[in-house]
Design a protein around this motif. Structure first.
Motif, PDB file in Angstrom:
ATOM      1  N   MET A 167     -75.232  78.836 -52.247  1.00  0.00           N
ATOM      2  CA  MET A 167     -75.001  77.451 -51.802  1.00  0.00           C
ATOM      3  C   MET A 167     -76.006  77.067 -50.718  1.00  0.00           C
ATOM      4  O   MET A 167     -75.678  77.046 -49.530  1.00  0.00           O
TER       5      MET A 167
ATOM      6  N   HIS B 275     -78.594  70.821 -52.023  1.00  0.00           N
ATOM      7  CA  HIS B 275     -78.538  71.107 -53.456  1.00  0.00           C
ATOM      8  C   HIS B 275     -78.105  69.843 -54.187  1.00  0.00           C
ATOM      9  O   HIS B 275     -77.607  68.904 -53.574  1.00  0.00           O
TER      10      HIS B 275
ATOM     11  N   LYS C 165     -76.129  67.719 -57.517  1.00  0.00           N
ATOM     12  CA  LYS C 165     -74.785  67.810 -58.113  1.00  0.00           C
ATOM     13  C   LYS C 165     -74.795  68.652 -59.382  1.00  0.00           C
ATOM     14  O   LYS C 165     -73.748  69.011 -59.911  1.00  0.00           O
TER      15      LYS C 165
ATOM     16  N   THR D 232     -69.562  72.089 -50.330  1.00  0.00           N
ATOM     17  CA  THR D 232     -70.396  71.117 -51.030  1.00  0.00           C
ATOM     18  C   THR D 232     -69.661  69.805 -51.117  1.00  0.00           C
ATOM     19  O   THR D 232     -68.430  69.781 -51.139  1.00  0.00           O
TER      20      THR D 232
ATOM     21  N   GLY E 212     -64.350  68.624 -50.675  1.00  0.00           N
ATOM     22  CA  GLY E 212     -65.559  68.126 -50.034  1.00  0.00           C
ATOM     23  C   GLY E 212     -65.176  67.032 -49.070  1.00  0.00           C
ATOM     24  O   GLY E 212     -64.266  67.185 -48.268  1.00  0.00           O
TER      25      GLY E 212
ATOM     26  N   THR F  39     -72.586  70.854 -44.932  1.00  0.00           N
ATOM     27  CA  THR F  39     -73.056  69.995 -46.013  1.00  0.00           C
ATOM     28  C   THR F  39     -73.966  68.972 -45.332  1.00  0.00           C
ATOM     29  O   THR F  39     -74.397  69.208 -44.219  1.00  0.00           O
TER      30      THR F  39
END
Length: 970
Positions: free
Chosen positions: A421, A425, A427, A474, A585, A605
């Protein structure tokens, strides 16, 4: 009785016995008699009152432990800034005589909380209601305020109390703005059904089962236009059912999302069906007969017009949550009423300070700036907030922190920016660890910890309470789904091995290691850091834990939290003690309370600020299981959270001093917007502004970021030499003062008084501060001092060279034959592994000791500073404030310099000689903090007197540095 019914009966019995025993104990007016044995006797009496045949099992020891804790809670007082323009005092004892709503709610709360906390709630809600206007006052009025609570410290119970009192006083329409997603709206609706309505709402809007406050008083037939269901928010379809509201009716409550469609429909309905009088604007009517109370939960989120564009997961603009649009609709709703009160609730007031005083528009009325009042709520002594979690930052590093954080470093490879992770990044990202669709070891350990926590809580008699684990790695729903599948697979394999007993040895050995090397020592450390009544119980034996594992693993469910009402409704199912691993999230981010949160697994994130506030979920109340809780996260987040906690505490201290000086919210807003602590927090909330306008008056900038460069260190030492040389030989060696019997002395220091500001400016011109420093920037400081000199301030200075300490380094001879061969040590934030150090810079936690700010103050000035410190001080255990200070705070000293004037009113430049070698390390080249530099590292701090006319200077925010360090704001 089936198991679920039995669980409900046990829970009910426990609550009844606690509530009754609490009343029996409370009847004893002499608090010295309330001992553990006295409490135990009353619990036996209460248990006998509720005895049944056949008997329902009751854990009496748990009841006793709960009550001992409750009767030892302490609570600080709220602090208020207020503007009384246009306000009439109205709330008195006579008005409270016939209050039914509040009486019901108070009795309900007393069954669950200690009296101290309920009394604190009563007092705080009286303060807030009293600052609103009397709803029976018929002319036009408008009161807007802000309530600042600690994160997860009971804001909901505060505004529920306020709503009950407002309904008693005569407010007729109550609108609660509850978050941006259905899960939080639904959770808020359910809490208000328990705490205000007294019944469950049903799909057809009839009153359902009686709950919560219903058991404590008569049915008050209150109306709710919204329900707990997924589609229970206000909408066009619902609006058709309601013709209007008449003033004689019982109050109406609306629990709505901050969403364009919802607020637009509500506004249309009020204009069409509720408004009763024309206004001076065309096509705009006013409600004159019904006073409005609007509560804005999480008021810093979406209500403030930050000019920030909101986006959907797929990158398209999110029209439903545009701050500009939401802010406008909230203001138009308020603008539809001639009698209205708006109360924002938040734990992070940074954004609310940024509400531009844009003034009013004809269509929307004034902005939401809390012009009438700002109240800082105190948290009770059992609240675990940033101060307890992260400890206090001192020159030796953070001290007193709870040992609950665990580092995550295996979620990605920073060199290749790839792995399970990575921070950035898409989706479409597929989380792979070492090429496999599996979780990293740190997450496996976190899951093992959660399973052990659930077993330990059951064995401690907490099996009827929820336990949850939060995984936040995320913001993309598709990536969350992969994570959920990987976690489910991990739990499924554990379940198979443990329940079948086959192939379980390796797994049990891993868990045993975690138990012996982590849980046992951590429990002992937490016990040492806790007051006696809150010490965690002993841990159960390993054999007992192993015996519990099959049941625990059978109960654990892995879920995605995706913003629907079901997220909240599951916790409300009676008799169900959930054990949940929640993967989420941004939908998890704000407000939704995960009951019994024990383990969190967090990596950053995109938005730093929001991630930090997310981590704030971690604070709150953890009775009897604090030692079991774990926070798995990356080291930079812990460091940053510490910074934010320090900045928040600094703003609270500023607030306490300003409340003492009777300033208004507007004056506070102006002052705080130029407070140096915002250099830490504001770039997170600033989208467009590249500069901050700051004043250094009343602050103490200090160098905590340094160049890891021997040439720059050499130049900074030369700048110090040049300054010392220019000051001459008229100094005080080793200043010493009697300080009312607690003598202060600075051996090995030299103090020069009555120094002309030009010497200080010359030093700042020659010393190279680090460009990424937030407050100690030589150029900005020079600009500020020069502007202050122009208005006749800061012409005279004191300069102190502070030397001596346990640190090693090559000796240095300062001008005037001042030989120094021992140096101060400071804890650096450098990691232990040599390769991981930043080659260009290093940071320390804190440079100064608060007492150093008084090095040039005589005893009279010191006493004045102590009196000011005490006047603004209130006991608040949750902030570590328990006994009256015996020394002045830095803030008190800086206030005192200004108020006393004369010799005290001058700047103080403190020069520190820091050891070039790491603390406690031998004098070897590899132990040098700055390679190739073995002389003192020169650092400085400046204490500026407070000043009413603190001039501001433009401060360039280094957004590039921010973006590199903390990711883009979006």
């Amino acid at each position: 009785m089936i198991a679920a019914e039995e669980a409900v009966a046990q829970t009910q019995l426990l609550e009844d016995v606690i509530a009754t025993a609490q009343r029996l104990v409370k009847a004893e007016k002499d608090s010295s008699k309330i001992t553990p044995s006295y409490i135990a006797a009353k619990v036996k009496l209460a248990a006998a009152m509720f005895a049944t045949d056949p008997p329902i099992p009751l854990d009496e020891a748990k009841v006793v432990a709960t009550l001992i804790q409750r009767f030892s809670h302490r609570m600080g007082k709220a602090t208020t800034l207020v503007d009384i323009a246009g306000h009439f005092d109205w709330l008195n004892a006579a008005r409270k005589k016939e209050w039914h709503y509040w009486r019901r709610y108070r009795d309900y709360q007393e069954s669950k909380l200690s009296d101290v906390v309920v009394d604190g709630l009563d007092e705080a809600t009286d303060d807030i209601l009293g600052l609103l206007e009397d709803p029976l006052r018929t002319d036009s009025w408008d009161r807007r305020g802000l309530v600042v609570g600690h994160v997860q410290s009971g804001k909901t119970s505060n505004y529920t109390g306020l709503i009950n009192k407002a309904a008693d006083a005569g407010y007729k329409i109550i609108i609660v703005l509850a978050g941006m997603h259905n899960n939080l709206r639904s959770q808020t609706q359910m809490r208000l059904e328990e705490g205000f309505l007294g019944y469950e709402t049903t799909a057809d809007r009839d009153a359902g089962a009686a709950i919560g406050v219903a058991a404590y008083g008569e049915d008050l037939k209150t109306n709710s236009a919204t329900t707990r269901a997924e589609n229970g928010d206000f909408s066009k379809a619902i609006a058709k059912h309601f013709n209007g509201i008449s003033p004689e009716e019982r109050p109406w409550i609306f629990v709505v999302k901050k969403q364009k469609t919802v607020l637009t429909e509500l506004l249309k309905w009020i204009q069409a069906r509720v408004a009763d009088s024309p206004s001076s604007m065309p096509n705009w009517k006013l409600v004159t007969k019904l006073p409005l109370l609007m509560i804005d939960d999480e008021a810093d989120n979406a209500s403030v017009d930050t000019g920030e564009q909101a986006f959907n997961d797929d990158g398209t603009p999110d029209e439903e949550h545009q701050p500009k649009t939401i802010n406008s609709l909230i203001r138009q709703l308020l603008h539809s009423f001639t009698r209205k009160a708006y109360v924002g609730y938040t734990a992070t007031p940074f954004a609310n300070i940024y509400i531009h005083h844009k003034g009013a528009t004809a269509k929307e009325g004034p902005d939401l700036f809390p012009k009438a009042f700002i109240i800082n709520l105190a948290a009770p002594s059992n609240y675990v907030g940033p101060a307890r979690m992260f400890g206090k930052l001192t020159k030796d590093g953070r001290v007193g922190a709870l040992p609950l954080a665990r580092s995550i470093l295996d979620h990605y490879d920073p060199d290749s920016d790839s792995g399970w992770m990575p921070p950035k990044h898409k989706k479409t990202h597929l989380p792979l660890h070492k090429g496999q669709e599996t979780i990293p070891l740190s997450l496996r350990n976190a899951i093992h910890s959660f399973v052990l926590v659930c077993a330990a809580r059951e064995l401690r008699g907490q099996g009827i309470e929820h336990s949850s684990m939060l995984i936040h790695v995320t913001r993309y729903v598709a990536v969350q789904d992969h994570v959920r599948e990987q976690v489910e697979e991990t739990v499924r394999r554990m379940r198979q091995k443990i329940t079948r007993g086959s192939d379980a040895n390796e797994l049990l050995a891993q868990m045993r290691k975690l138990w012996d090397e982590d849980f046992i020592p951590t429990r002992d450390m937490v016990a040492e850091l806790s007051p006696s009544e809150e010490r965690p119980p002993e841990l159960p034996s390993w054999d007992d834990v192993v015996a519990k594992l099959p049941d625990v693993l059978g109960d654990i469910a892995v879920r995605s939290i995706n913003g629907t009402a079901k997220d909240a409704l599951d916790y409300a199912t009676p008799g169900a003690a959930l054990k949940v691993i929640a993967v989420g999230g941004d939908k998890l981010a704000r407000g939704l309370t995960l009951e019994g949160l024990c383990v969190s697994y967090f990596v950053r994130t995109t938005k730093m600020y929001d991630t930090l506030m997310q981590m704030g979920r971690w604070f709150g109340y953890r009775p009897g299981y604090l030692d079991l809780c774990r926070l798995y996260t990356s080291p930079d987040l812990v460091k940053w959270f510490g910074h934010i906690a320090d900045a928040s505490e600094e703003l609270r201290e500023e607030f306490d001093f300003m409340a003492k000086a009777n300033l208004t919210p507007e004056q506070y807003g102006l002052k705080v917007m130029s407070h140096e602590s915002l250099t830490v927090t504001s770039p997170m909330k600033m989208r467009n502004a590249q500069t901050l306008s700051l004043t250094y008056s009343g602050t103490r900038p200090q160098t905590i970021l340094f160049h890891r460069d021997a040439n720059i260190q050499k130049a900074n030492l030369a700048a110090t030499d040049a300054l010392i040389s220019s000051l001459g030989m008229n100094f005080v060696p080793g200043p010493k003062y009697s300080r009312d019997g607690q003598a202060d002395s600075w051996q090995g220091a030299r103090l020069w008084r009555d120094v002309d500001a030009l010497h200080v400016l010359a030093f700042l011109g020659a010393y190279a501060t680090h460009p990424n420093a937030t407050s100690a920037k030589a150029g900005v400081l020079t600009d500020f001092i020069t502007k202050m000199i122009a208005i006749g301030k800061l012409k005279q200075w004191s300069v102190a060279l502070v030397t001596g300490g346990e640190g090693a380094g090559e000796k240095h001879v300062f001008p005037g034959d001042f030989e120094v061969d021992s140096f101060q040590t400071r804890w650096t934030e450098d990691p232990d592994t040599p390769g991981a150090k930043d080659p260009t810079m290093f940071a320390i936690g804190v440079l100064t000791d608060p007492k150093d700010e008084g090095i040039d103050l005589n005893d009279d000035a010191w006493r004045d500073a102590l009196a000011r410190t005490r006047a603004a001080w209130k006991p608040e255990p949750a902030r570590g404030r328990i006994t009256l200070p015996i020394t002045p705070s830095g803030k008190g000293i800086r206030e005192s310099r200004d108020r006393l004037g004369g010799d005290a009113d001058r700047g103080l430049l403190l020069l520190y000689t820091l050891a070039p070698y790491y603390k406690g390390k031998e004098k070897l080249p590899e132990n040098l903090i700055v390679p190739g530099w073995d002389k003192p590292i020169m650092a400085f701090a400046i204490a500026f007197p407070a000043s009413e006319n603190g001039i501001r200077v433009e401060y360039e925010v280094n957004l590039l540095y921010w973006t590199q360090q903390y990711g883009p704001t979006e």
